[in-house]
Design a protein around this motif. Structure first.
Motif, short mmCIF file in Angstrom:
data_model
loop_
_atom_site.label_atom_id
_atom_site.label_comp_id
_atom_site.label_asym_id
_atom_site.label_seq_id
_atom_site.Cartn_x
_atom_site.Cartn_y
_atom_site.Cartn_z
N UNK A 29 0.83 -1.21 0.00
CA UNK A 29 0.00 0.00 0.00
C UNK A 29 0.86 1.26 0.00
N UNK A 30 1.91 1.26 0.81
CA UNK A 30 2.80 2.43 0.87
C UNK A 30 3.67 2.53 -0.38
N UNK A 31 4.11 1.39 -0.88
CA UNK A 31 4.88 1.41 -2.13
C UNK A 31 4.05 2.06 -3.25
N UNK A 32 2.79 1.67 -3.33
CA UNK A 32 1.91 2.24 -4.35
C UNK A 32 1.83 3.76 -4.23
N UNK A 33 1.65 4.27 -3.02
CA UNK A 33 1.50 5.71 -2.82
C UNK A 33 2.81 6.45 -3.10
N UNK A 34 3.93 5.82 -2.81
CA UNK A 34 5.22 6.46 -3.09
C UNK A 34 5.49 6.47 -4.59
N UNK A 128 -2.72 -8.68 -18.78
CA UNK A 128 -3.01 -8.04 -17.50
C UNK A 128 -2.69 -6.55 -17.55
N UNK A 129 -1.60 -6.19 -18.24
CA UNK A 129 -1.27 -4.78 -18.42
C UNK A 129 -2.34 -4.06 -19.23
N UNK A 140 -1.27 -0.80 -10.97
CA UNK A 140 -1.41 -2.19 -11.40
C UNK A 140 -0.63 -2.45 -12.69
N UNK A 141 -0.66 -1.48 -13.59
CA UNK A 141 0.12 -1.59 -14.82
C UNK A 141 1.61 -1.66 -14.49
N UNK A 142 2.05 -0.82 -13.56
CA UNK A 142 3.46 -0.80 -13.17
C UNK A 142 3.88 -2.14 -12.58
N UNK A 143 3.05 -2.72 -11.71
CA UNK A 143 3.40 -4.00 -11.08
C UNK A 143 3.53 -5.09 -12.14
N UNK A 144 2.57 -5.15 -13.06
CA UNK A 144 2.64 -6.18 -14.10
C UNK A 144 3.79 -5.92 -15.07
N UNK A 145 4.07 -4.65 -15.34
CA UNK A 145 5.21 -4.28 -16.19
C UNK A 145 6.51 -4.79 -15.55
N UNK A 146 6.67 -4.53 -14.26
CA UNK A 146 7.88 -5.00 -13.57
C UNK A 146 7.94 -6.52 -13.56
N UNK A 147 6.79 -7.17 -13.37
CA UNK A 147 6.76 -8.62 -13.39
C UNK A 147 7.15 -9.17 -14.77
N UNK A 180 5.88 12.37 -15.60
CA UNK A 180 4.95 12.36 -16.72
C UNK A 180 3.59 12.81 -16.23
N UNK A 181 2.72 13.07 -17.15
CA UNK A 181 1.39 13.54 -16.79
C UNK A 181 0.59 12.42 -16.13
N UNK A 182 -0.35 12.76 -15.25
CA UNK A 182 -1.21 11.72 -14.67
C UNK A 182 -1.90 10.92 -15.77
N UNK A 183 -2.04 9.62 -15.51
CA UNK A 183 -2.64 8.73 -16.50
C UNK A 183 -2.00 8.91 -17.87
N UNK A 184 -0.65 8.82 -17.86
CA UNK A 184 0.08 8.89 -19.12
C UNK A 184 -0.46 7.83 -20.07
N UNK A 185 0.09 7.75 -21.27
CA UNK A 185 -0.47 6.89 -22.31
C UNK A 185 -0.41 5.43 -21.88
N UNK A 186 -1.35 5.01 -21.07
CA UNK A 186 -1.26 3.70 -20.44
C UNK A 186 -1.43 2.56 -21.44
N UNK A 187 -2.35 2.71 -22.36
CA UNK A 187 -2.54 1.62 -23.33
C UNK A 187 -1.32 1.48 -24.23
N UNK A 188 -0.71 2.61 -24.62
CA UNK A 188 0.52 2.55 -25.41
C UNK A 188 1.64 1.93 -24.60
N UNK A 189 1.69 2.25 -23.31
CA UNK A 189 2.70 1.67 -22.43
C UNK A 189 2.58 0.15 -22.40
N UNK A 190 1.36 -0.35 -22.32
CA UNK A 190 1.15 -1.80 -22.32
C UNK A 190 1.52 -2.40 -23.67
N UNK A 191 1.06 -1.81 -24.75
CA UNK A 191 1.23 -2.40 -26.08
C UNK A 191 2.68 -2.46 -26.54
#
Length: 235
Positions: A29-34, A128-129, A140-147, A180-191
């Motif tokens: 929870x704290x990792x997410x907020x940081x 999942x991303x 959640x995208x970041x966690x799956x990206x790291x995984x 980066x801006x909030x909610x950066x290009x998340x779908x592009x980040x996944x793809x």
């Protein structure tokens, strides 16, 4: 004061656990907020406040803070308490460079050991991303990206090096999100992970190395190279 629930989140199980389940839940929870900047750099964190927030003992909070300290996300100093660690540009650039060296220098080993189980795992993480991106859930995208990148590097069979990559990944993601801006290009980040899988399946070492190096250096395909002068100008 409202007490936060300890109901297990599927995300929590994707983050490596080094402590009790309850302290690990607080750690995540704290990792997410940081990582997302909700807890800003240099923010003071007290065990008492966090224990009240999560409805647990200060010892449980202390475990979580110790794990965050090991990741470099907080600074714990005797008699001075705990603060959220800064995210300086020079450190981020150095870690991005180190991450690139670690991931890209051993892709011959990855290709030599790649099998259908590896590509199936990577495709599942990509899906999942995509789902996280559609939900606008950047953490959640970041966690799956790291995984994804951790799983890819596992094929190199260099277990003593893997913790170095893990450290680089969390700070690279934090730096990219905070700059980066909030909610950066998340779908592009996944793809942008899709061609990495395709190059791996084709066993094209040069293409895989080129794609991964570019992927590491940029936020999205059209973004600035964060390892170069553009990143320095943000300091």
């Amino acid at each position: 004061m409202a007490v936060e629930s300890f109901n297990q989140d599927p995300i929590t199980d994707l983050v490596p656990r080094q402590s009790s389940r309850r302290s690990h839940t607080i750690f995540v929870a704290l990792q997410k907020e940081i990582v997302l900047g909700v807890l800003a750099p240099e923010r003071t964190l007290t065990e008492l406040d966090l224990a009240q927030r999560f409805g647990c003992s200060q010892g449980t909070v202390r475990e979580a803070l110790m794990q965050l300290n090991e990741e470099g996300l907080v600074k714990r100093q005797p008699n001075r308490g705990t603060r959220v660690a800064p995210c300086p540009v020079d450190d981020a650039r150095a870690l991005l460079s180190l991450r690139s060296q670690v991931e890209c220098s051993h892709l011959d080993r990855v290709i030599a050991r790649a099998d259908s189980a590896l590509t199936a795992d990577l495709r599942a993480l990509l899906d999942a991303m995509r789902n996280a991106a559609r939900d606008c859930d950047e953490y959640a995208l970041s966690v799956r990206d790291r995984a994804f990148h951790t799983r890819l590097f596992e094929a190199a069979d260099l277990p003593l090096v893997s913790p170095i990559l893990t450290r680089c990944l969390i700070h690279a993601h934090r730096f990219k999100i905070l700059n980066s801006q909030p909610n950066r290009a998340l779908e592009e980040t996944a793809e942008r992970h899709r061609p990495i899988i395709e190059a791996l399946e084709a066993r094209d070492l040069d293409q895989l190395r080129e794609l991964l190096a570019h992927h590491i250096a940029t936020i999205v395909d059209f973004g600035p190279d964060l390892t170069g002068d553009v990143a320095r100008s943000k300091s």
